[in-house]
Enzyme design. Structure first.
Site, PDB file in Angstrom:
ATOM      1  N   GLU A 332      -2.040 -23.994  -1.395  1.00 18.19           N
ATOM      2  CA  GLU A 332      -2.229 -24.999  -2.443  1.00 18.19           C
ATOM      3  C   GLU A 332      -1.857 -24.489  -3.834  1.00 18.19           C
ATOM      4  O   GLU A 332      -1.832 -25.256  -4.787  1.00 18.19           O
ATOM      5  CB  GLU A 332      -3.695 -25.470  -2.468  1.00 18.19           C
ATOM      6  N   LYS A 444     -26.906 -20.668  -1.272  1.00 16.91           N
ATOM      7  CA  LYS A 444     -27.309 -21.330  -2.519  1.00 16.91           C
ATOM      8  C   LYS A 444     -28.815 -21.271  -2.643  1.00 16.91           C
ATOM      9  O   LYS A 444     -29.533 -21.963  -1.926  1.00 16.91           O
ATOM     10  CB  LYS A 444     -26.840 -22.782  -2.477  1.00 16.91           C
TER      11      LYS A 444
END
Lengths: 552, 552
Positions: A332, A444
């Protein structure tokens, strides 16, 4: 107020015209495995690209925007396809010959490739798939190979040189918009279908300029580069375009990617630069230890694809005077995202922390770190976030198929258009990136991120631990917390979780210490040998792991 | 088919953001003439550019597209203006402080500059003009100087540091279109009014990338560059933008452009690269012969503006190990048009013919040679034509004033939009340019061009000739033919035109030999000492010259 400058598009055609004239004497040298390597000048490649464009248009009916696929090694004919297809207004689609058959079939269908150029030596790979490549009307065989495997196949079969023979050596290349598609490449996508990235003429042009900047690969026409990285792998990191811009010579290994022929071609053709993934260079080191070859023509090797072990970098530098430069990127990002040249004015030892990082961003790549709550993290070398990037050679969407709209999945593109790389890392105040984890593996916890990789590396440094995997598990208070999964080493059975936790406590911040521990016989692995953390997370969710709670 | 890449504009703002963060520690070092030079980091320049933008917008009312002029030397504050004005959406207009007052007044009026930033040391130049600078509302005085000369002037007067003091050090830079105007520069125009070239964000960005290519100046953050070329002279050849892109340090000479301080600042700050016109470096050589200084930190000097004498190039190389690289360009080409790095793989002696040429075109500059009848000439190193260029940092028109349309005079722009450079030359097959004459001076004879400069050089090589000028005069059969105008040397009175013609016949093609000859006491000169061929042509037309016909 508008400027008075000319409005001239940045196109691959401009690169081709320039390379084939101003740098017409520069050469693409293709290794053949026997005798003299094959040499073709940029001027000849310019002429043959024109011939190929005539053949594609007049004989095979390829029109504006049509996809022309290649299933080819790195060689001069592949370079011709690199220019002919985009410059005539078609789209070059490079097929990754290492993908599983299923994915190749899916990709060709999704791109609706009308033509496949295939090296004769790769026919055994292509032929069995042809009945399922429904969009393909023409197969063009490049170079020698057993074409009998194509007998009776549906698409028309052509020999490359026959198609080119007698065609005009110039082509009235159309004026193109710089935002038109020039080439496409699919990500290998470990989850879900592969995703197509469609490069524009503009993105390829700007990326090629960046490759040629002194701060990047910085080559000139006094150099010869050896792209070991395949041309089906993100445009061989832009090198074929970059060399036509500046006249750098190019040594192409074709299918001879094993350490022995690589060593031989380096000794024979004497490239000054090479680009490859680390495993290739590790193999080269081993080969050279067995059979000495003179590879000292190389000054710099650009290494990307995955991080290069510092020991290997030192070995190349100490034994052969070759400097290894890390680069980071992805399909990308065209792929040049960052490059690990250290800042000026440092001693060799001071340079190492910079050199083993993923490198510094060029002006064309804006970067930001996004924390677990969507907050931007500072560039302090410590605060971790998911890396998001923006720039003229960064993808903003995926190809949606011939009739579809571009796709912008939320987990890959932010609402304001930045690419979510899926990598978690830190950035120093002077813009050097160090990646610490994949976003899908990071834990997280209370608005901060804990790197699973960091915990694993520390755990595996303990004598009693053979393997360790750390995965995120749900936690009522913190959102997520790390679960430490260890495989004990022989003779490590006596160790306690308390001891391992104390061992970690000396090395990481207290709030990152895992409370949940478990022990298994072997860490589950993916087909390419990476830890398969999906499996561990599923086992935890299904209560198949025996959890011990320590501390917390 | 459209690409899936992000649509991110190429702007000066992107360059500033990058330089002030990733390369925030790099420095602009300004020479002060006494004591330690002044050092300011790119990070500080980023903050002060934001402060300046706040001052320009909030205190002085500068809006989108408004022209902000500078009458300044090369220094850190000028760099701040270079970024503040374009990034806030205004247009930086650099005023050439060496222009005659009349031209300066005309230019400021034509550009409708609303603000002038002026170095205090240049107030004696600006103050007398102010009553006639009707569009100027604000004068901002930068650095020390006698401001009493501004007493009672109409525009409001501000001190630069007072304006910046207390302003926020960040600015919410607007999103700009890359084709918007960023900066402008007027040609000095020997005939007619000066012409304004308006650079876009896009052209500046791409040009800065080209400057940083390894094949161009190829600097990295391990370098320090010394732009002796003024910042009012085609953006100091793009160096201020280029260095913010890659972190190159910059040594700024301010007003200390004499050989002695230049030698001292090189010895003190140790730049690795410099950019200047040849006369500056000729003076430096003479200075060093008188007073030794260590200038060996310099590796490369880029020389442009006019051709550099090979003897001087050899002197720098042999005496100081400094390589001089020729470059060609003009205000209309941003200015990088070509650069004389020789091709790779040559011996030092083989390199010389390439190095004394005007150089090779980069991929961003397409070139063609147009003959007297509009036909394109081949790149064979022999066929002469007017050089026309095309590319994303080449002007396609001139500024037409605040209310006017862009101007595209026929003698400067071809119908298909290429820039007519007014230079006549030849191009080798590998794209090296050698300029041989100005288009206005070349003789168009029977569909071919005869170089006046070449004939003059040959004639002046004859012992009997002190000066020689060759101009085109009308001819019924050939269109134009050369008229040889000679000034005889002392003791050369006995030479005959037949002898001079025979002398030429050994050196040039027969059809180029002049038939018309005349002798004068002195060749008329322009104010800058060049042969004034206009005067000679007028004298010929008015039959004021006594013509002798020889041969033909």
């Amino acid at each position: 107020m508008l400027s008075t400058m000319q409005d001239v598009p940045l196109t691959v055609t401009r690169i081709l015209r320039h390379g084939a004239t101003v740098h017409g004497r520069s050469e693409v040298v293709t290794w053949t495995g026997e005798g003299e390597p094959h040499r073709r000048s940029f001027a000849e490649i310019g002429e043959r690209s024109a011939q190929l464009a005539h053949a594609l248009r007049d004989d095979l009916g390829v029109g504006r925007g049509d996809r022309v696929a290649t299933l080819m090694w790195n060689n001069a004919e592949h370079v011709e396809a690199y220019f002919a297809a985009p410059c005539m207004g078609a789209v070059l689609h490079t097929l990754n010959l290492r993908l599983p058959s299923e994915q190749l079939v899916w990709i060709v269908g999704h791109a609706a490739d009308r033509v496949v150029l295939v090296n004769g030596t790769l026919l055994p790979l292509l032929a069995p798939l042809l009945p399922r490549l429904e969009t393909v009307e023409h197969v063009v065989v490049v170079g020698p190979g057993d074409t009998s495997v194509l007998d009776g196949c549906r698409p028309a079969v052509h020999a490359y040189e026959d198609l080119l023979a007698g065609k005009p050596t110039t082509y009235d290349w159309p004026e193109l918009d710089e935002r038109e598609a020039a080439a496409m490449c699919y990500t290998s996508g470990t989850t879900g279908d592969p995703k197509g990235v469609v490069y524009s003429h503009r993105s390829i042009y700007l990326h090629a300029m960046q490759v040629n900047l002194a701060e990047s690969m910085g080559l000139t026409d006094a150099d010869i580069t050896l792209p070991v990285v395949p041309m089906f792998h993100v445009n061989a990191w832009g090198l074929p375009h970059a060399v036509f811009m500046t006249g750098v010579g190019m040594l192409m290994p074709d299918r001879f990617l094993q350490p022995a022929p690589l060593a031989e071609m380096i000794e024979t053709v004497r490239p000054t630069h090479a680009a490859a993934v680390p495993t290739i260079w590790q193999g080269l080191l081993a080969e050279l230890a067995q059979k000495a070859r003179d590879i000292t023509s190389l000054r710099t090797v650009t290494i990307g694809g995955s991080a290069c072990p510092p020991a290997m970098m030192r070995a190349f530098e100490d034994q052969y005077g070759i400097r290894v430069c890390h680069a980071w990127g992805m399909t990308e990002t065209s792929p040049l995202g960052s490059l690990a040249h250290p800042p000026g004015g440092l001693t060799p030892e001071e340079e190492w922390p910079y050199r083993i990082s993923q490198g510094r961003f060029p002006a064309g790549v804006e970067a930001r770190l996004v924390g677990p709550d969507g907050d931007f993290k500072p560039w302090d070398g410590e605060s971790a976030g998911e890396l998001e990037v923006r720039g003229p050679w960064i993808a903003g969407a995926y190809y949606g198929g011939a009739d579809g709209e571009p796709e912008r999945p939320e987990d890959k593109f932010s609402p304001d258009g930045w690419l979510r790389t899926g990598d978690v890392g830190v950035i120093t105040p002077d813009g050097y990136l160090t990646l610490t984890d994949r976003a899908k593996d990071v834990i997280k916890s209370g608005g901060e991120w804990i790197s699973s990789v960091e915990l694993e590396n520390h755990l595996m440094a303990h004598d009693a631990v053979a393997e360790a995997a750390v995965v995120a598990v749900p936690d009522e208070r913190w959102g997520e917390r790390p679960l430490a999964v260890v495989v004990l080493a022989e003779g490590g059975a006596d160790v306690t979780y308390e001891e391992l936790r104390a061992f970690l406590a000396d090395r990481i911040a207290r709030w990152q210490l895992p409370e949940r521990w478990t022990q298994i016989g072997e860490v589950p692995k993916t087909s390419v040998g990476k830890f398969d953390k999906k499996v561990l997370r599923a086992q935890y969710a299904a209560r198949e792991l025996e959890i011990t709670t320590v501390g917390g």
